[in-house]
Write a protein that holds these residues in place. Structure first.
Motif, PDB file in Angstrom:
ATOM      1  N   GLY A 116       0.808  -1.206   0.000  1.00  0.00           N
ATOM      2  CA  GLY A 116       0.000   0.000   0.000  1.00  0.00           C
ATOM      3  C   GLY A 116       0.844   1.260   0.000  1.00  0.00           C
ATOM      4  O   GLY A 116       2.069   1.209   0.118  1.00  0.00           O
ATOM      5  N   ALA A 117       0.179   2.381  -0.180  1.00  0.00           N
ATOM      6  CA  ALA A 117       0.862   3.676  -0.205  1.00  0.00           C
ATOM      7  C   ALA A 117      -0.157   4.751   0.103  1.00  0.00           C
ATOM      8  O   ALA A 117      -1.363   4.492   0.083  1.00  0.00           O
ATOM      9  N   THR A 118       0.344   5.931   0.402  1.00  0.00           N
ATOM     10  CA  THR A 118      -0.568   7.047   0.638  1.00  0.00           C
ATOM     11  C   THR A 118      -0.880   7.732  -0.680  1.00  0.00           C
ATOM     12  O   THR A 118      -0.210   7.509  -1.691  1.00  0.00           O
ATOM     13  N   VAL A 119      -1.866   8.591  -0.655  1.00  0.00           N
ATOM     14  CA  VAL A 119      -2.229   9.358  -1.840  1.00  0.00           C
ATOM     15  C   VAL A 119      -1.052  10.205  -2.304  1.00  0.00           C
ATOM     16  O   VAL A 119      -0.787  10.323  -3.507  1.00  0.00           O
ATOM     17  N   THR A 120      -0.349  10.789  -1.357  1.00  0.00           N
ATOM     18  CA  THR A 120       0.783  11.643  -1.706  1.00  0.00           C
ATOM     19  C   THR A 120       1.904  10.842  -2.371  1.00  0.00           C
ATOM     20  O   THR A 120       2.493  11.284  -3.363  1.00  0.00           O
ATOM     21  N   ASP A 121       2.183   9.659  -1.841  1.00  0.00           N
ATOM     22  CA  ASP A 121       3.163   8.769  -2.475  1.00  0.00           C
ATOM     23  C   ASP A 121       2.777   8.498  -3.919  1.00  0.00           C
ATOM     24  O   ASP A 121       3.598   8.568  -4.840  1.00  0.00           O
ATOM     25  N   LEU A 122       1.501   8.170  -4.077  1.00  0.00           N
ATOM     26  CA  LEU A 122       0.985   7.806  -5.385  1.00  0.00           C
ATOM     27  C   LEU A 122       1.119   8.971  -6.352  1.00  0.00           C
ATOM     28  O   LEU A 122       1.526   8.800  -7.509  1.00  0.00           O
ATOM     29  N   ALA A 123       0.794  10.165  -5.867  1.00  0.00           N
ATOM     30  CA  ALA A 123       0.874  11.357  -6.702  1.00  0.00           C
ATOM     31  C   ALA A 123       2.303  11.552  -7.202  1.00  0.00           C
ATOM     32  O   ALA A 123       2.538  11.810  -8.383  1.00  0.00           O
ATOM     33  N   ALA A 124       3.272  11.398  -6.284  1.00  0.00           N
ATOM     34  CA  ALA A 124       4.669  11.562  -6.665  1.00  0.00           C
ATOM     35  C   ALA A 124       5.072  10.500  -7.685  1.00  0.00           C
ATOM     36  O   ALA A 124       5.759  10.780  -8.663  1.00  0.00           O
ATOM     37  N   HIS A 125       4.613   9.277  -7.467  1.00  0.00           N
ATOM     38  CA  HIS A 125       4.954   8.174  -8.349  1.00  0.00           C
ATOM     39  C   HIS A 125       4.435   8.405  -9.757  1.00  0.00           C
ATOM     40  O   HIS A 125       5.118   8.120 -10.746  1.00  0.00           O
ATOM     41  N   LEU A 126       3.219   8.945  -9.844  1.00  0.00           N
ATOM     42  CA  LEU A 126       2.597   9.132 -11.149  1.00  0.00           C
ATOM     43  C   LEU A 126       2.952  10.475 -11.771  1.00  0.00           C
ATOM     44  O   LEU A 126       2.675  10.714 -12.943  1.00  0.00           O
TER      45      LEU A 126
END
Lengths: 148, 148
Positions: free
Chosen positions: B51-61
């Motif tokens: 899993g990951a946080t929304v912020t992690d995901l945003a950075a990843h994408l």
DNA sequence: ACAGATGGTCAAGTTGCTTGACTAAGTCTG
DNA sequence: CAGACTTAGTCAAGCAACTTGACCATCTGT
């Protein structure tokens, strides 16, 4: 080949492609061409060297011809291309690069060369040549589309 | 390395990446997972395994966290992920894959393996291994973004 | 303890694409 | 060579994925 190896290959390929696209784009902007998006570059590759119709462009980009037409509008407004009457078909128009469009294309080529340079340092010239040859063999002949 | 060679390499790489993305997507759809877009796949690779946080995901994408949050909304609605309270940070939420999300991920892996298979036939297993190794060496460590 | 940073969402606006409807010009058939 | 069909292109409206801006809740550092 195992699934996990295919995944690693796919992920690496997509990561490299994303990085490359971004670097080319940044390089073009750094050379003073503003208001261009990566999709325009793919349009340019179809318009060079002799121009193309809106319908050709749409097929190349994998979008509707309305979308391609809008993209051409934008490029005309920004001075990168021109609509000319099509010799031999009064319905069609030939979209050709202007001198500014050619300059932008050359800038993209320089940016691409610059983006690839680190690979040469990492892998060596010979290995990069191998890489290019391999990719050329598996590259599709069809339209070049956005990766996603 | 000459500019024209760099262009050929770049064009081939981007063409292959576009083709690959499309084939993986088609393979996933063919396995019965509808309403997923390629961008979701890249989200999944960040959400697995823990899993990951929304912020992690945003950075990843490479998008804003609002966009990432909207994407998560959509994936929740479609049953692929869940929002859970984050252990140790009451502001944050941990986004994790559901069983359906895992099944979709496995489908994507199968589709990727299938998409790569023709390359093995064209180049041979050894050459594909070389290709993978080369790409892994030049792949960026950063976020995996849409190619454009 | 409180000032500032960080995680997340709501709301509104922008943009690049789509579908649908249409005109003008080319092509094919009898 | 006329009429039906196809094809090139545009106009218009709608949609979907993003953005920017504002905001609250919670964490962190001095």
């Amino acid at each position: 080949m195992q699934n996990s190896e295919a995944i690693a290959l796919s992920a690496a390929l997509l990561a490299v492609a994303g990085e490359l696209t971004q670097r080319i784009h940044e390089g073009v902007v750094a050379r003073g061409f503003e208001g261009v998006r990566p999709a325009h570059g793919f349009a340019f590759t179809r318009l060079a060297p002799d121009g193309a119709t809106v319908t050709d462009l749409a097929a190349h980009l994998g979008v509707t011809k309305q979308a391609a037409s809008q993209l051409v509008d934008e490029l005309v407004r920004k001075g990168y291309v021109e609509r000319r009457p099509h010799p031999g078909d009064a319905r069609a128009r030939l979209i050709v690069l202007t001198e500014l469009g050619w300059a932008c294309t050359r800038a993209a080529e320089e940016a691409a060369a610059e983006a690839v340079r680190p690979w040469v340092e990492l892998l060596g010239e010979g290995e990069v040549r191998v890489l290019r040859a391999q990719l050329l063999r598996i590259a599709p002949y069809g339209p070049i589309r956005p990766a996603w």
